[in-house]
Design a protein around this motif. Structure first.
Motif, PDB file in Angstrom:
ATOM      1  N   UNK A  51       0.820  -1.211   0.000  1.00  0.00           N
ATOM      2  CA  UNK A  51       0.000   0.000   0.000  1.00  0.00           C
ATOM      3  C   UNK A  51       0.853   1.260   0.000  1.00  0.00           C
ATOM      4  N   UNK A  52       1.980   1.253   0.720  1.00  0.00           N
ATOM      5  CA  UNK A  52       2.859   2.428   0.787  1.00  0.00           C
ATOM      6  C   UNK A  52       3.919   2.396  -0.308  1.00  0.00           C
ATOM      7  N   UNK A  53       3.716   1.506  -1.307  1.00  0.00           N
ATOM      8  CA  UNK A  53       4.606   1.414  -2.474  1.00  0.00           C
ATOM      9  C   UNK A  53       6.067   1.243  -2.057  1.00  0.00           C
ATOM     10  N   UNK A  54       6.297   0.210  -1.255  1.00  0.00           N
ATOM     11  CA  UNK A  54       7.646  -0.049  -0.762  1.00  0.00           C
ATOM     12  C   UNK A  54       8.624  -0.320  -1.904  1.00  0.00           C
ATOM     13  N   UNK A  55       8.112  -0.931  -2.978  1.00  0.00           N
ATOM     14  CA  UNK A  55       8.996  -1.245  -4.101  1.00  0.00           C
ATOM     15  C   UNK A  55       9.508   0.000  -4.815  1.00  0.00           C
ATOM     16  N   UNK A 101      14.171   4.378   0.925  1.00  0.00           N
ATOM     17  CA  UNK A 101      14.663   3.918   2.224  1.00  0.00           C
ATOM     18  C   UNK A 101      13.489   3.588   3.132  1.00  0.00           C
ATOM     19  N   UNK A 102      13.739   2.764   4.132  1.00  0.00           N
ATOM     20  CA  UNK A 102      12.726   2.419   5.133  1.00  0.00           C
ATOM     21  C   UNK A 102      13.398   2.293   6.483  1.00  0.00           C
ATOM     22  N   UNK A 103      12.631   2.615   7.522  1.00  0.00           N
ATOM     23  CA  UNK A 103      13.131   2.499   8.899  1.00  0.00           C
ATOM     24  C   UNK A 103      12.110   1.712   9.711  1.00  0.00           C
ATOM     25  N   UNK A 104      12.561   0.642  10.354  1.00  0.00           N
ATOM     26  CA  UNK A 104      11.705  -0.121  11.272  1.00  0.00           C
ATOM     27  C   UNK A 104      11.983   0.406  12.669  1.00  0.00           C
ATOM     28  N   UNK A 105      10.983   1.126  13.221  1.00  0.00           N
ATOM     29  CA  UNK A 105      11.197   1.802  14.504  1.00  0.00           C
ATOM     30  C   UNK A 105      10.186   1.327  15.541  1.00  0.00           C
ATOM     31  N   UNK A 106       9.965   0.006  15.611  1.00  0.00           N
ATOM     32  CA  UNK A 106       9.046  -0.555  16.600  1.00  0.00           C
ATOM     33  C   UNK A 106       9.850  -1.302  17.660  1.00  0.00           C
ATOM     34  N   UNK A 135      17.046  -3.973  -2.910  1.00  0.00           N
ATOM     35  CA  UNK A 135      17.885  -2.779  -3.057  1.00  0.00           C
ATOM     36  C   UNK A 135      17.522  -1.652  -2.102  1.00  0.00           C
ATOM     37  N   UNK A 136      16.354  -1.732  -1.469  1.00  0.00           N
ATOM     38  CA  UNK A 136      15.910  -0.683  -0.551  1.00  0.00           C
ATOM     39  C   UNK A 136      16.904  -0.509   0.596  1.00  0.00           C
ATOM     40  N   UNK A 137      17.240   0.733   0.925  1.00  0.00           N
ATOM     41  CA  UNK A 137      18.116   1.006   2.068  1.00  0.00           C
ATOM     42  C   UNK A 137      17.281   0.870   3.341  1.00  0.00           C
TER      43      UNK A 137
END
Length: 660
Positions: free
Chosen positions: A471-475, A479-484, A503-505
């Protein structure tokens, strides 16, 4: 204890597994496998299914869930934005198809009443198969898919008046005027209930349920809403499928629609498989084999006729030629609502049993062919465009208009923040201060409601589920941050992200240093432990990835520390326009031409006199993935264009209201 239905379901699923598996190995759509399963195990095949009616009931649930999910992926605002296509395009498609089919059937020696009824049948397309195929191909946001959806909505609405008119055509003495009046009254009532529910009732209900953090309760409430509204519209004399679509629209107006979609998807996939199998069970193999040449000839005629009529209806609305062709090819088949209508025709002697068998055979064959036609539609449209160009026709080739504004659909090269605790919120503030596009995924209903009210780009959803990440168009993210805080959930999300993009940072926040090596092994690019200083470190990595100059990064970090983290302690203030650092005196805004009927469409820019009348300048135009950086006076604005505009904020906002 022996349960016949359980035995039938086991046979149905067992055959489906084998046939779909084989077709998947051959890279063919699963829908074909379900239809073939129905043909093989149905009453005209091996006759393995006894509880045919019960299977049909399960198939109806599949259609309901399919339309419910489609509704949730849209919104009332988006639906209003394609009203012109729904009513004008839908009316032209149905009206012309009924007229042509009626004329042909009448010339074959049949009465006008029978001919018009057959026209009704052939004017309807398959909502379930078309939307399922387009959804599997991830094309629902494409212009031709939106046009197809708009016309299908009109068909779902018009099938009710068709059912009312049928007895009158057969000579029954029903009061047609009163029936139509009651239908309009009921429709107005449904619209009113939809608006009130979407605006005031459902968002509050979903928020209260989400606060409980109970996935079971969330699922139950979502399913109940779907079936309750579908039942409500059915009791009013409208279709179950239309009610399910309306239910989806109502839920889409809350911030919990994405999470609701993700939990409904498995149920939808199961029950829609029953629907496609039940359609296949209708095919009489003996009749088909003895009349195969006539049936295939009719299928070809229907394909050419309906595709051409639909393309003409879309072209009248000034859509590009390629979009019109793709829409036409999507809607060539005869749909499932025609099956319901055909039963009424047989009841009132407007359809003979032999004609009905021809109709069923043509319908099912056209449904089986639909996925193949849609798969090759781009090639067919391209060849048609090439031939017409050689013949001297001037085709519009822009198929890049994007109707609708599904959340995140415009996001590209952005940052995805998973979790809006201390680190997530600090990260969002830093991204806002640096004009970096981002979107947040959060499971706390209170936080989502509060921050969304402030204008934060945030959705309610469980990031361990693939649908939420899509839904958030991760592809398309940078970059992405997992902050949980949950270690197990963090590892699950990490694995799911890497399954979507290598390839996503990817930066992961963790509480303990001991977890670092495992998270790195699972695919994290960087793992950083805790709190304010962690927030700085995370954003340093993000700024590096966005190629921000080293000096600017050092200055940013120094300022945050010297201010005693005041940036992180203050309220988020998201700018309405993108202000480029190098051009501090200029405000550049990005707007999309959403409406399909505003006064700026189809006119050269030089005739619009935008600078004098509206105080703005168009710097560049983006059509899908193509950036028109050099805007010329003769360039024409089109629906779906993304405009980069220079002007004062008040002027920009005034112009935005006109194009939406």
């Amino acid at each position: 204890m022996h349960i016949p239905l359980l035995n039938d379901i086991l046979i149905l699923l067992g055959f489906s597994v084998v046939i779909v598996f084989v077709l998947q190995r051959l890279k063919l759509p699963s829908i074909i496998g379900f239809l073939l399963t129905g043909v093989i195990i149905g009453p005209y095949g091996l006759s393995l299914i006894e509880a045919v009616e019960e299977v049909e009931i399960l198939s109806e649930i599949g259609v309901i869930l399919l339309l419910f999910v489609i509704g949730m992926e849209l919104s009332i605002k988006q639906l209003v934005s394609i009203k012109k296509t729904v009513f004008i395009g839908g009316f032209l498609q149905v009206g012309i198809t009924v007229g042509v089919a009626s004329l042909v059937y009448n010339l074959l020696g049949n009465s006008w009443n029978e001919s018009v009824f057959v026209g009704f049948l052939f004017s309807l397309s398959s909502t379930a198969i078309v939307l399922k195929t387009l959804q599997d191909r991830q094309e629902l946001s494409e212009p031709h898919a939106r046009n197809a959806l708009a016309i299908l909505i009109f068909q779902d609405i018009i099938v009710v008046p068709m059912m009312l008119i049928t007895p009158m055509m057969a000579g029954e003495n029903n009061d047609l005027g009163m029936s139509i009046f009651m239908l309009l009254l009921k429709s107005a009532f449904v619209v009113m209930v939809t608006y009130i529910s979407a605006r005031y009732i459902v968002p509050k209900l979903m928020h209260a349920v989400a606060k409980t953090n109970s996935k079971e309760l969330f699922l139950l409430v979502t399913i109940t809403l779907c079936f309750a509204i579908a039942f409500f519209t059915s009791e009013l004399g409208l279709s179950l499928a239309l009610g399910a679509f309306i239910a989806g629209l109502i839920v889409s107006e809350s911030e919990y629609s994405h999470q609701a979609t993700s939990i409904i998807l498995p149920f939808r996939e199961l029950f829609t498989s029953f629907f496609f199998v039940s359609v296949g069970m209708l095919l009489d193999l003996n009749f088909f084999i003895h009349n195969v040449l006539i049936i295939l000839l009719i299928v070809v005629i229907v394909l050419i006729m309906k595709s051409s009529i639909t393309a003409i209806a879309v072209a009248v609305l000034r859509y590009p030629t390629k979009t019109a062709i793709l829409t036409g090819l999507s809607l060539f088949q005869v749909g499932e609502f025609a099956f319901i209508l055909s039963k009424i025709g047989i009841e009132y002697n407007l359809l003979t049993p032999e004609t009905n068998q021809y109709f069923l055979s043509v319908s099912i064959v056209s449904m089986i062919l639909t996925p193949f036609v849609i798969i090759f539609s781009e090639t067919i449209a391209g060849r048609f465009m090439g031939v017409s160009k050689k013949l001297g026709f001037n085709n519009k080739t822009d198929s890049d208009m994007n109707i609708g504004d599904i959340i995140g659909s415009g996001l590209e090269n952005h940052l995805v923040i998973i979790g809006y605790g201390i680190n997530g919120s600090n990260l969002a503030k830093a991204a806002t201060a640096s004009s970096i596009p981002f979107i947040v995924i959060e499971m706390n209903a209170e936080i989502v409601k509060r921050e969304k009210a402030k204008g934060l780009p945030i959705i309610f959803g469980d990031a361990t589920q693939d649908h939420i990440l899509e839904t958030v168009h991760l592809n398309r993210a940078r970059a992405a941050v997992i902050a949980i805080s949950g270690n197990h959930a963090t590892k699950t999300i990490l694995k799911n992200i890497r399954a979507i993009s290598d390839s996503l940072y990817l930066v992961v926040r963790t509480r303990y240093i001991a977890e670092t090596s495992e998270l790195l092994a699972l695919g994290a690019d960087d793992v950083i432990p805790e709190e304010f200083e962690t927030s700085i470190q995370i954003f340093e990595h993000i700024l590096h990835n966005f190629l921000v100059p080293e000096g600017d990064i050092e200055q940013f970090v120094e300022k945050v520390r010297s201010d005693n983290y005041q940036l992180f302690k203050g309220e988020l203030k998201r700018p309405k326009t993108y202000i480029k650092n190098e051009l501090a005196d200029f405000n550049i805004s990005c707007l999309r031409m959403r409406s399909d009927s505003n006064k700026f469409l189809g006119k050269p820019i030089k005739e619009l006199d935008l600078r004098a009348l509206y105080g703005i300048n168009i710097l560049s135009i983006k059509r899908k993935n193509v950036m028109l950086e050099s805007v010329q006076p003769d360039d024409i604005l089109k629906q779906g264009d993304v405009l980069y505009i220079l002007g004062e904020q008040s002027n920009v906002e005034r112009f935005q209201k006109l194009i939406n």
